[in-house]
Design an enzyme around this catalytic site. Structure first.
Site, PDB file in Angstrom:
ATOM      1  N   ARG A 150       0.855  -1.190   0.000  1.00  0.00           N
ATOM      2  CA  ARG A 150       0.000   0.000   0.000  1.00  0.00           C
ATOM      3  C   ARG A 150       0.892   1.242   0.000  1.00  0.00           C
ATOM      4  NH1 ARG A 150      -3.582  -2.723  -1.512  1.00  0.00           N
ATOM      5  NH2 ARG A 150      -5.511  -3.262  -0.437  1.00  0.00           N
ATOM      6  N   HIS A 164      -2.106   0.603  -9.667  1.00  0.00           N
ATOM      7  CA  HIS A 164      -2.714  -0.378  -8.754  1.00  0.00           C
ATOM      8  C   HIS A 164      -3.336  -1.548  -9.540  1.00  0.00           C
ATOM      9  CE1 HIS A 164      -4.513  -0.861  -4.484  1.00  0.00           C
ATOM     10  NE2 HIS A 164      -4.362  -2.051  -5.060  1.00  0.00           N
TER      11      HIS A 164
HETATM   12  P1  NAP Z   1      -1.610 -11.567   4.755  1.00  0.00           P
HETATM   13  O1  NAP Z   1      -1.853 -12.968   4.329  1.00  0.00           O
HETATM   14  O2  NAP Z   1      -2.395 -11.022   5.915  1.00  0.00           O
HETATM   15  O3  NAP Z   1      -0.051 -11.436   5.063  1.00  0.00           O
HETATM   16  C1  NAP Z   1       0.471 -10.303   5.664  1.00  0.00           C
HETATM   17  C2  NAP Z   1       1.917 -10.545   6.023  1.00  0.00           C
HETATM   18  O4  NAP Z   1       2.453  -9.330   6.585  1.00  0.00           O
HETATM   19  C3  NAP Z   1       2.089 -11.640   7.079  1.00  0.00           C
HETATM   20  O5  NAP Z   1       3.273 -12.343   6.852  1.00  0.00           O
HETATM   21  C4  NAP Z   1       2.188 -10.812   8.372  1.00  0.00           C
HETATM   22  O6  NAP Z   1       2.888 -11.458   9.425  1.00  0.00           O
HETATM   23  C5  NAP Z   1       2.992  -9.640   7.874  1.00  0.00           C
HETATM   24  N1  NAP Z   1       2.840  -8.500   8.786  1.00  0.00           N
HETATM   25  C6  NAP Z   1       1.707  -7.859   9.165  1.00  0.00           C
HETATM   26  N2  NAP Z   1       2.005  -6.908  10.075  1.00  0.00           N
HETATM   27  C7  NAP Z   1       3.330  -6.944  10.278  1.00  0.00           C
HETATM   28  C8  NAP Z   1       4.224  -6.239  11.107  1.00  0.00           C
HETATM   29  N3  NAP Z   1       3.801  -5.270  11.935  1.00  0.00           N
HETATM   30  N4  NAP Z   1       5.546  -6.569  11.073  1.00  0.00           N
HETATM   31  C9  NAP Z   1       5.977  -7.562  10.258  1.00  0.00           C
HETATM   32  N5  NAP Z   1       5.191  -8.277   9.436  1.00  0.00           N
HETATM   33  C10 NAP Z   1       3.879  -7.976   9.451  1.00  0.00           C
HETATM   34  O7  NAP Z   1      -1.854 -10.550   3.554  1.00  0.00           O
HETATM   35  P2  NAP Z   1      -1.780 -10.862   1.983  1.00  0.00           P
HETATM   36  O8  NAP Z   1      -3.013 -11.514   1.527  1.00  0.00           O
HETATM   37  O9  NAP Z   1      -0.472 -11.533   1.719  1.00  0.00           O
HETATM   38  O10 NAP Z   1      -1.777  -9.387   1.391  1.00  0.00           O
HETATM   39  C11 NAP Z   1      -0.811  -8.434   1.789  1.00  0.00           C
HETATM   40  C12 NAP Z   1      -1.160  -7.083   1.236  1.00  0.00           C
HETATM   41  O11 NAP Z   1      -0.937  -7.031  -0.163  1.00  0.00           O
HETATM   42  C13 NAP Z   1      -2.636  -6.669   1.353  1.00  0.00           C
HETATM   43  O12 NAP Z   1      -2.964  -6.267   2.663  1.00  0.00           O
HETATM   44  C14 NAP Z   1      -2.689  -5.521   0.374  1.00  0.00           C
HETATM   45  O13 NAP Z   1      -2.294  -4.337   1.029  1.00  0.00           O
HETATM   46  C15 NAP Z   1      -1.633  -5.914  -0.676  1.00  0.00           C
HETATM   47  N6  NAP Z   1      -2.245  -6.276  -1.960  1.00  0.00           N
HETATM   48  C16 NAP Z   1      -1.956  -5.493  -3.034  1.00  0.00           C
HETATM   49  C17 NAP Z   1      -2.462  -5.812  -4.274  1.00  0.00           C
HETATM   50  C18 NAP Z   1      -2.116  -4.983  -5.468  1.00  0.00           C
HETATM   51  O14 NAP Z   1      -2.696  -5.184  -6.543  1.00  0.00           O
HETATM   52  N7  NAP Z   1      -1.162  -4.077  -5.361  1.00  0.00           N
HETATM   53  C19 NAP Z   1      -3.285  -6.933  -4.416  1.00  0.00           C
HETATM   54  C20 NAP Z   1      -3.576  -7.698  -3.298  1.00  0.00           C
HETATM   55  C21 NAP Z   1      -3.046  -7.361  -2.067  1.00  0.00           C
HETATM   56  P3  NAP Z   1       2.269 -12.775  10.122  1.00  0.00           P
HETATM   57  O15 NAP Z   1       2.435 -13.857   9.067  1.00  0.00           O
HETATM   58  O16 NAP Z   1       3.126 -12.988  11.291  1.00  0.00           O
HETATM   59  O17 NAP Z   1       0.825 -12.470  10.418  1.00  0.00           O
HETATM   60  C1  GLV Z   2      -5.740  -5.042  -3.818  1.00  0.00           C
HETATM   61  O1  GLV Z   2      -5.034  -4.111  -3.614  1.00  0.00           O
HETATM   62  C2  GLV Z   2      -6.185  -5.953  -2.820  1.00  0.00           C
HETATM   63  O2  GLV Z   2      -5.996  -5.672  -1.620  1.00  0.00           O
HETATM   64  O3  GLV Z   2      -6.781  -6.982  -3.189  1.00  0.00           O
END
Ligand code: NAP
Ligand code: GLV
Length: 320
Positions: free
Chosen positions: A235, A283
């Site tokens: 983000r 994005h």
């Molecule tokens: P997720 O499964 O919740 O994974 C989040 C990761 O970040 C986990 O490893 C978590 O640690 C770690 N984390 C959270 N808070 C932290 C902290 N304070 N210090 C260190 N590590 C921390 O999320 P996801 O599904 O992988 O998605 C991640 C993000 O990608 C989304 O929230 C969104 O912002 C972004 N995204 C972007 C797009 C795009 O098109 N650009 C698309 C989809 C998602 P733990 O494993 O210990 O919980």
């Molecule tokens: C996109 O940014 C998502 O969070 O799925």
């Protein structure tokens, strides 16, 4: 899927970030395959007031709190910061997000394309082409390159494996300590500092929370190698954008690829647009696809109607 679905009408209040009637029609048609008796209304319409389900991206603050029959809030994306930024968000009902392996692969492709483009001098050769300059740069042995992935959850862990499969050395950072084959895993503030100083490519795939907001600031960029390249698919709020621009323009790091921004759409007069060492994407790194995500959305609705806890719930207290 529950029998109750074919009997009960379920009212779904929908809002996507694009306000796209085409997208809304696709979601409605896809969901109807699982929930024939559904009623689809816009979240902003008066008719949404007694909706059972909110299927939303970036709802206006305060709107969800007005829906008094709401049983579940479903994010139209993997991230949920667009919900938790609403101080009135109802947190006494389940809040679910999409977890779609198809999106992890899409993010992996985007990260790898940015990484390889930079490693193989894409920006430099495109600039040379504009000036008709025929000049090669030395190929770099990728086996010595360290790639750090900040956030190794649903998306980041898959991206880490995809990058490692190409022969790069990969590290991952998370809140809780992880163990993933072929990935060096770090956690905590010390782990963060280790990755900042050791890695050549820094890939942010974190959720935006109070703890991760503004994480990549002047001090983080100062701790990186001067050849470092920053890739943000998390983000915009993870980055102090003015500090990033200064770090690149002063030669503290070599450049960045950015898919997400503090303000989206990125304002036309934003200085990030004009920095040639920054690649800008609107994005698009990992987009929600109704045809791959619809099944889990339908299951979450069925579970809630059956009085069961739906999958992929997020934890309000930690914000992801
Ligand atoms: P997720 O499964 O919740 O994974 C989040 C990761 O970040 C986990 O490893 C978590 O640690 C770690 N984390 C959270 N808070 C932290 C902290 N304070 N210090 C260190 N590590 C921390 O999320 P996801 O599904 O992988 O998605 C991640 C993000 O990608 C989304 O929230 C969104 O912002 C972004 N995204 C972007 C797009 C795009 O098109 N650009 C698309 C989809 C998602 P733990 O494993 O210990 O919980
Ligand atoms: C996109 O940014 C998502 O969070 O799925």
């Amino acid at each position: 899927m529950s029998d109750s679905l074919s009997e009960e009408a379920v009212k779904i209040a929908y809002l996507d970030g694009l306000s796209s009637p085409e997208k809304e029609a696709i979601w409605e048609a896809q969901l109807r395959q699982y929930l024939p008796n559904l009623e689809f209304v816009s979240l902003l319409d008066e008719a949404a007031i007694n909706a059972d389900v909110a299927l939303v991206w970036k709802p206006p603050a305060g709107r969800l709190a007005k829906l008094k029959s709401l049983k579940v809030i479903l994010s139209l994306g993997q991230g949920v910061d667009h919900l938790f930024c609403d101080p009135a968000l109802p947190t006494d009902i389940p809040i679910c997000r999409i977890i779609d392996p198809h999106m992890s692969v899409a993010m992996g492709h985007w990260v790898i394309s940015c990484l390889i483009d930079h490693l193989r001098y894409g920006p430099a050769y495109r600039m040379q082409q504009q000036q008709h300059i025929w000049q090669g740069h030395d190929q770099i042995d990728h086996r010595g390159i360290q790639v750090g992935i900040y956030g190794i959850g649903a998306i980041g862990s898959e991206v880490a494996k995809m990058v490692a499969s190409l022969g790069f050395s990969v590290s991952g950072w998370s809140r809780s300590q992880k163990a993933i084959a072929d990935i060096t895993c770090y956690s905590g503030r010390d782990g963060f500092q280790d990755m900042l100083s050791n890695c050549d490519y820094h890939v942010c795939l974190l959720p935006l929370t109070e703890e991760t907001s503004g994480l990549f600031d002047a001090s983080s960029f100062a701790a990186m190698k001067d050849s470092a390249y920053f890739i943000n698919g998390g983000r915009g709020g993870h980055v102090q954008e003015a500090d990033l621009l200064t770090a690149i323009q002063s030669g503290q790091i070599s450049g960045a690829a950015l898919d997400v921004f503090q303000t989206e759409p990125l304002p036309v007069d934003d200085p990030l647009w004009d920095e040639p060492r920054i690649s800008i994407f609107p994005h698009v790194a990992a987009q929600t696809e109704p045809h791959t995500a619809v099944r889990q959305i339908a299951h979450a609705i069925a579970d809630v109607l059956d009085g069961k806890g739906p999958a992929n719930q997020v934890t309000a207290a930690r914000g992801y």
